[in-house]
Design a protein around this motif. Structure first.
Motif, PDB file in Angstrom:
ATOM      1  N   ARG A   1      -7.865 -46.801  51.042  1.00  0.00           N
ATOM      2  CA  ARG A   1      -6.626 -46.284  50.447  1.00  0.00           C
ATOM      3  C   ARG A   1      -5.572 -47.368  50.375  1.00  0.00           C
ATOM      4  NH1 ARG A   1      -6.588 -40.688  53.958  1.00  0.00           N
ATOM      5  NH2 ARG A   1      -8.807 -40.437  53.613  1.00  0.00           N
TER       6      ARG A   1
ATOM      7  N   PHE B   1     -14.841 -31.771  52.828  1.00  0.00           N
ATOM      8  CA  PHE B   1     -13.445 -32.196  52.638  1.00  0.00           C
ATOM      9  C   PHE B   1     -12.791 -31.417  51.523  1.00  0.00           C
ATOM     10  CE2 PHE B   1     -10.252 -34.751  50.498  1.00  0.00           C
ATOM     11  CZ  PHE B   1      -9.411 -35.084  51.555  1.00  0.00           C
TER      12      PHE B   1
ATOM     13  N   THR C   1     -13.733 -33.299  57.591  1.00  0.00           N
ATOM     14  CA  THR C   1     -12.468 -34.002  57.800  1.00  0.00           C
ATOM     15  C   THR C   1     -11.405 -33.368  56.915  1.00  0.00           C
ATOM     16  OG1 THR C   1     -12.350 -35.661  56.061  1.00  0.00           O
ATOM     17  CG2 THR C   1     -13.804 -36.183  57.879  1.00  0.00           C
ATOM     18  N   GLY C   2     -10.166 -33.549  57.306  1.00  0.00           N
ATOM     19  CA  GLY C   2      -9.049 -32.951  56.564  1.00  0.00           C
ATOM     20  C   GLY C   2      -8.538 -31.763  57.338  1.00  0.00           C
TER      21      GLY C   2
ATOM     22  N   VAL D   1      -8.566 -31.561  60.589  1.00  0.00           N
ATOM     23  CA  VAL D   1      -9.227 -31.438  61.889  1.00  0.00           C
ATOM     24  C   VAL D   1      -8.384 -32.211  62.905  1.00  0.00           C
ATOM     25  CG1 VAL D   1     -11.350 -31.803  63.198  1.00  0.00           C
ATOM     26  CG2 VAL D   1     -11.476 -31.340  60.747  1.00  0.00           C
TER      27      VAL D   1
ATOM     28  N   THR E   1      -7.321 -38.414  61.032  1.00  0.00           N
ATOM     29  CA  THR E   1      -6.305 -39.467  61.134  1.00  0.00           C
ATOM     30  C   THR E   1      -5.430 -39.295  62.375  1.00  0.00           C
ATOM     31  OG1 THR E   1      -4.816 -38.151  59.760  1.00  0.00           O
ATOM     32  CG2 THR E   1      -6.143 -39.801  58.619  1.00  0.00           C
TER      33      THR E   1
HETATM   34  C1  3PG Z   1      -9.992 -37.967  55.329  1.00  0.00           C
HETATM   35  O1  3PG Z   1     -10.072 -38.537  54.255  1.00  0.00           O
HETATM   36  O2  3PG Z   1     -10.907 -37.994  56.120  1.00  0.00           O
HETATM   37  C2  3PG Z   1      -8.779 -37.145  55.588  1.00  0.00           C
HETATM   38  O3  3PG Z   1      -7.698 -37.581  54.874  1.00  0.00           O
HETATM   39  C3  3PG Z   1      -8.436 -37.007  57.009  1.00  0.00           C
HETATM   40  O4  3PG Z   1      -7.613 -35.910  57.053  1.00  0.00           O
HETATM   41  P1  3PG Z   1      -6.507 -35.703  58.176  1.00  0.00           P
HETATM   42  O5  3PG Z   1      -5.402 -36.644  57.822  1.00  0.00           O
HETATM   43  O6  3PG Z   1      -6.095 -34.267  58.053  1.00  0.00           O
HETATM   44  O7  3PG Z   1      -7.135 -36.026  59.497  1.00  0.00           O
END
Ligand code: 3PG
Length: 213
Positions: free
Chosen positions: A44, A130, A158-159, A161, A181
């Motif tokens: 990114r 995701f 992910t996303g 979590v 993250t």
């Molecule tokens: C990823 O691409 O794995 C996510 O952006 C991670 O998501 P998070 O920021 O909610 O952990």
């Protein structure tokens, strides 16, 4: 050891967004010291490939992969930098094919049954789910497994979590690991607070130990 076993052993994969290449080595050391040795450096930011190369060179205990691979060019750059696996938020058959040719284990993203079906047809054994929480969380994965379990597919959600729900995810046997993250907060990285990052990694790694026994 194959990459799915490596990811499974780690349980939690820090998803890294790095602005300054100079932070790569101290960051990787902090994560490894905290007990998380499998890292995903996302494409990114322009610093990604350089960060992967630096970590490969200076932190041999780290197993570093590339995330947010959205093009064949990024995949090639990741491989060249020394990434040992690749992850994407979505499923793109062209990128999956390129990863196969490059012998780079690759985990594309899916959020629906149709995308999962396509990823399996393309030969993928493991997919990123995701954005996990927004796309239905553990409940959605369990429902997908109702139809797809027999394929042997494995998931990396992910996303959304984080510490509050990681246990729920890692209790599903087909979920190899989660990514997030939360272990590398933007403000901690900007402030060079690697001590805090090490603490967050240690907290996550301890939890994986408790959940997996
Ligand atoms: C990823 O691409 O794995 C996510 O952006 C991670 O998501 P998070 O920021 O909610 O952990």
């Amino acid at each position: 050891m194959n990459i799915i076993d490596v990811l499974g052993k780690a349980g939690v994969i820090p998803v890294i967004v790095i602005e300054n290449e100079k932070d790569a080595v101290p960051l990787a050391r902090a994560l490894v010291n905290g007990g998380l040795n499998v890292l995903e450096v996302t494409f990114r930011t322009p610093a990604a490939a350089g960060a992967i190369a630096q970590i490969r060179k200076e932190v041999p205990q780290a197993i570093v992969g590339a995330g947010t691979i959205l093009s064949v060019e990024q995949l090639r750059a990741a491989k060249k930098a020394g990434a040992v696996f690749g992850v994407a938020p979505g499923f793109d058959p062209v990128i999956v094919e390129e990863a196969k040719n490059a012998l780079l284990p690759f985990c594309p993203g899916i959020a629906t049954a149709s995308e999962l079906s396509q990823a399996l047809s393309a030969g993928c054994q493991m997919v990123k789910f995701f954005p996990a929480e927004a796309a239905g969380g553990v409940k959605m994965i369990k429902n997908l497994l109702g139809a797809f379990r027999f394929t042997g597919v494995k998931f990396m959600p992910t996303g959304g979590v984080n510490l509050s729900n990681v246990k729920e995810y890692l209790s599903v046997p087909e979920i190899v690991c989660v990514g997030g993250t939360w272990i590398v907060p933007k403000d901690a990285l900007e402030a060079g607070d690697f001590g805090r990052i090490e603490e967050l990694a240690a907290e996550a790694s301890k939890l994986v130990g408790e959940i997996r026994g």
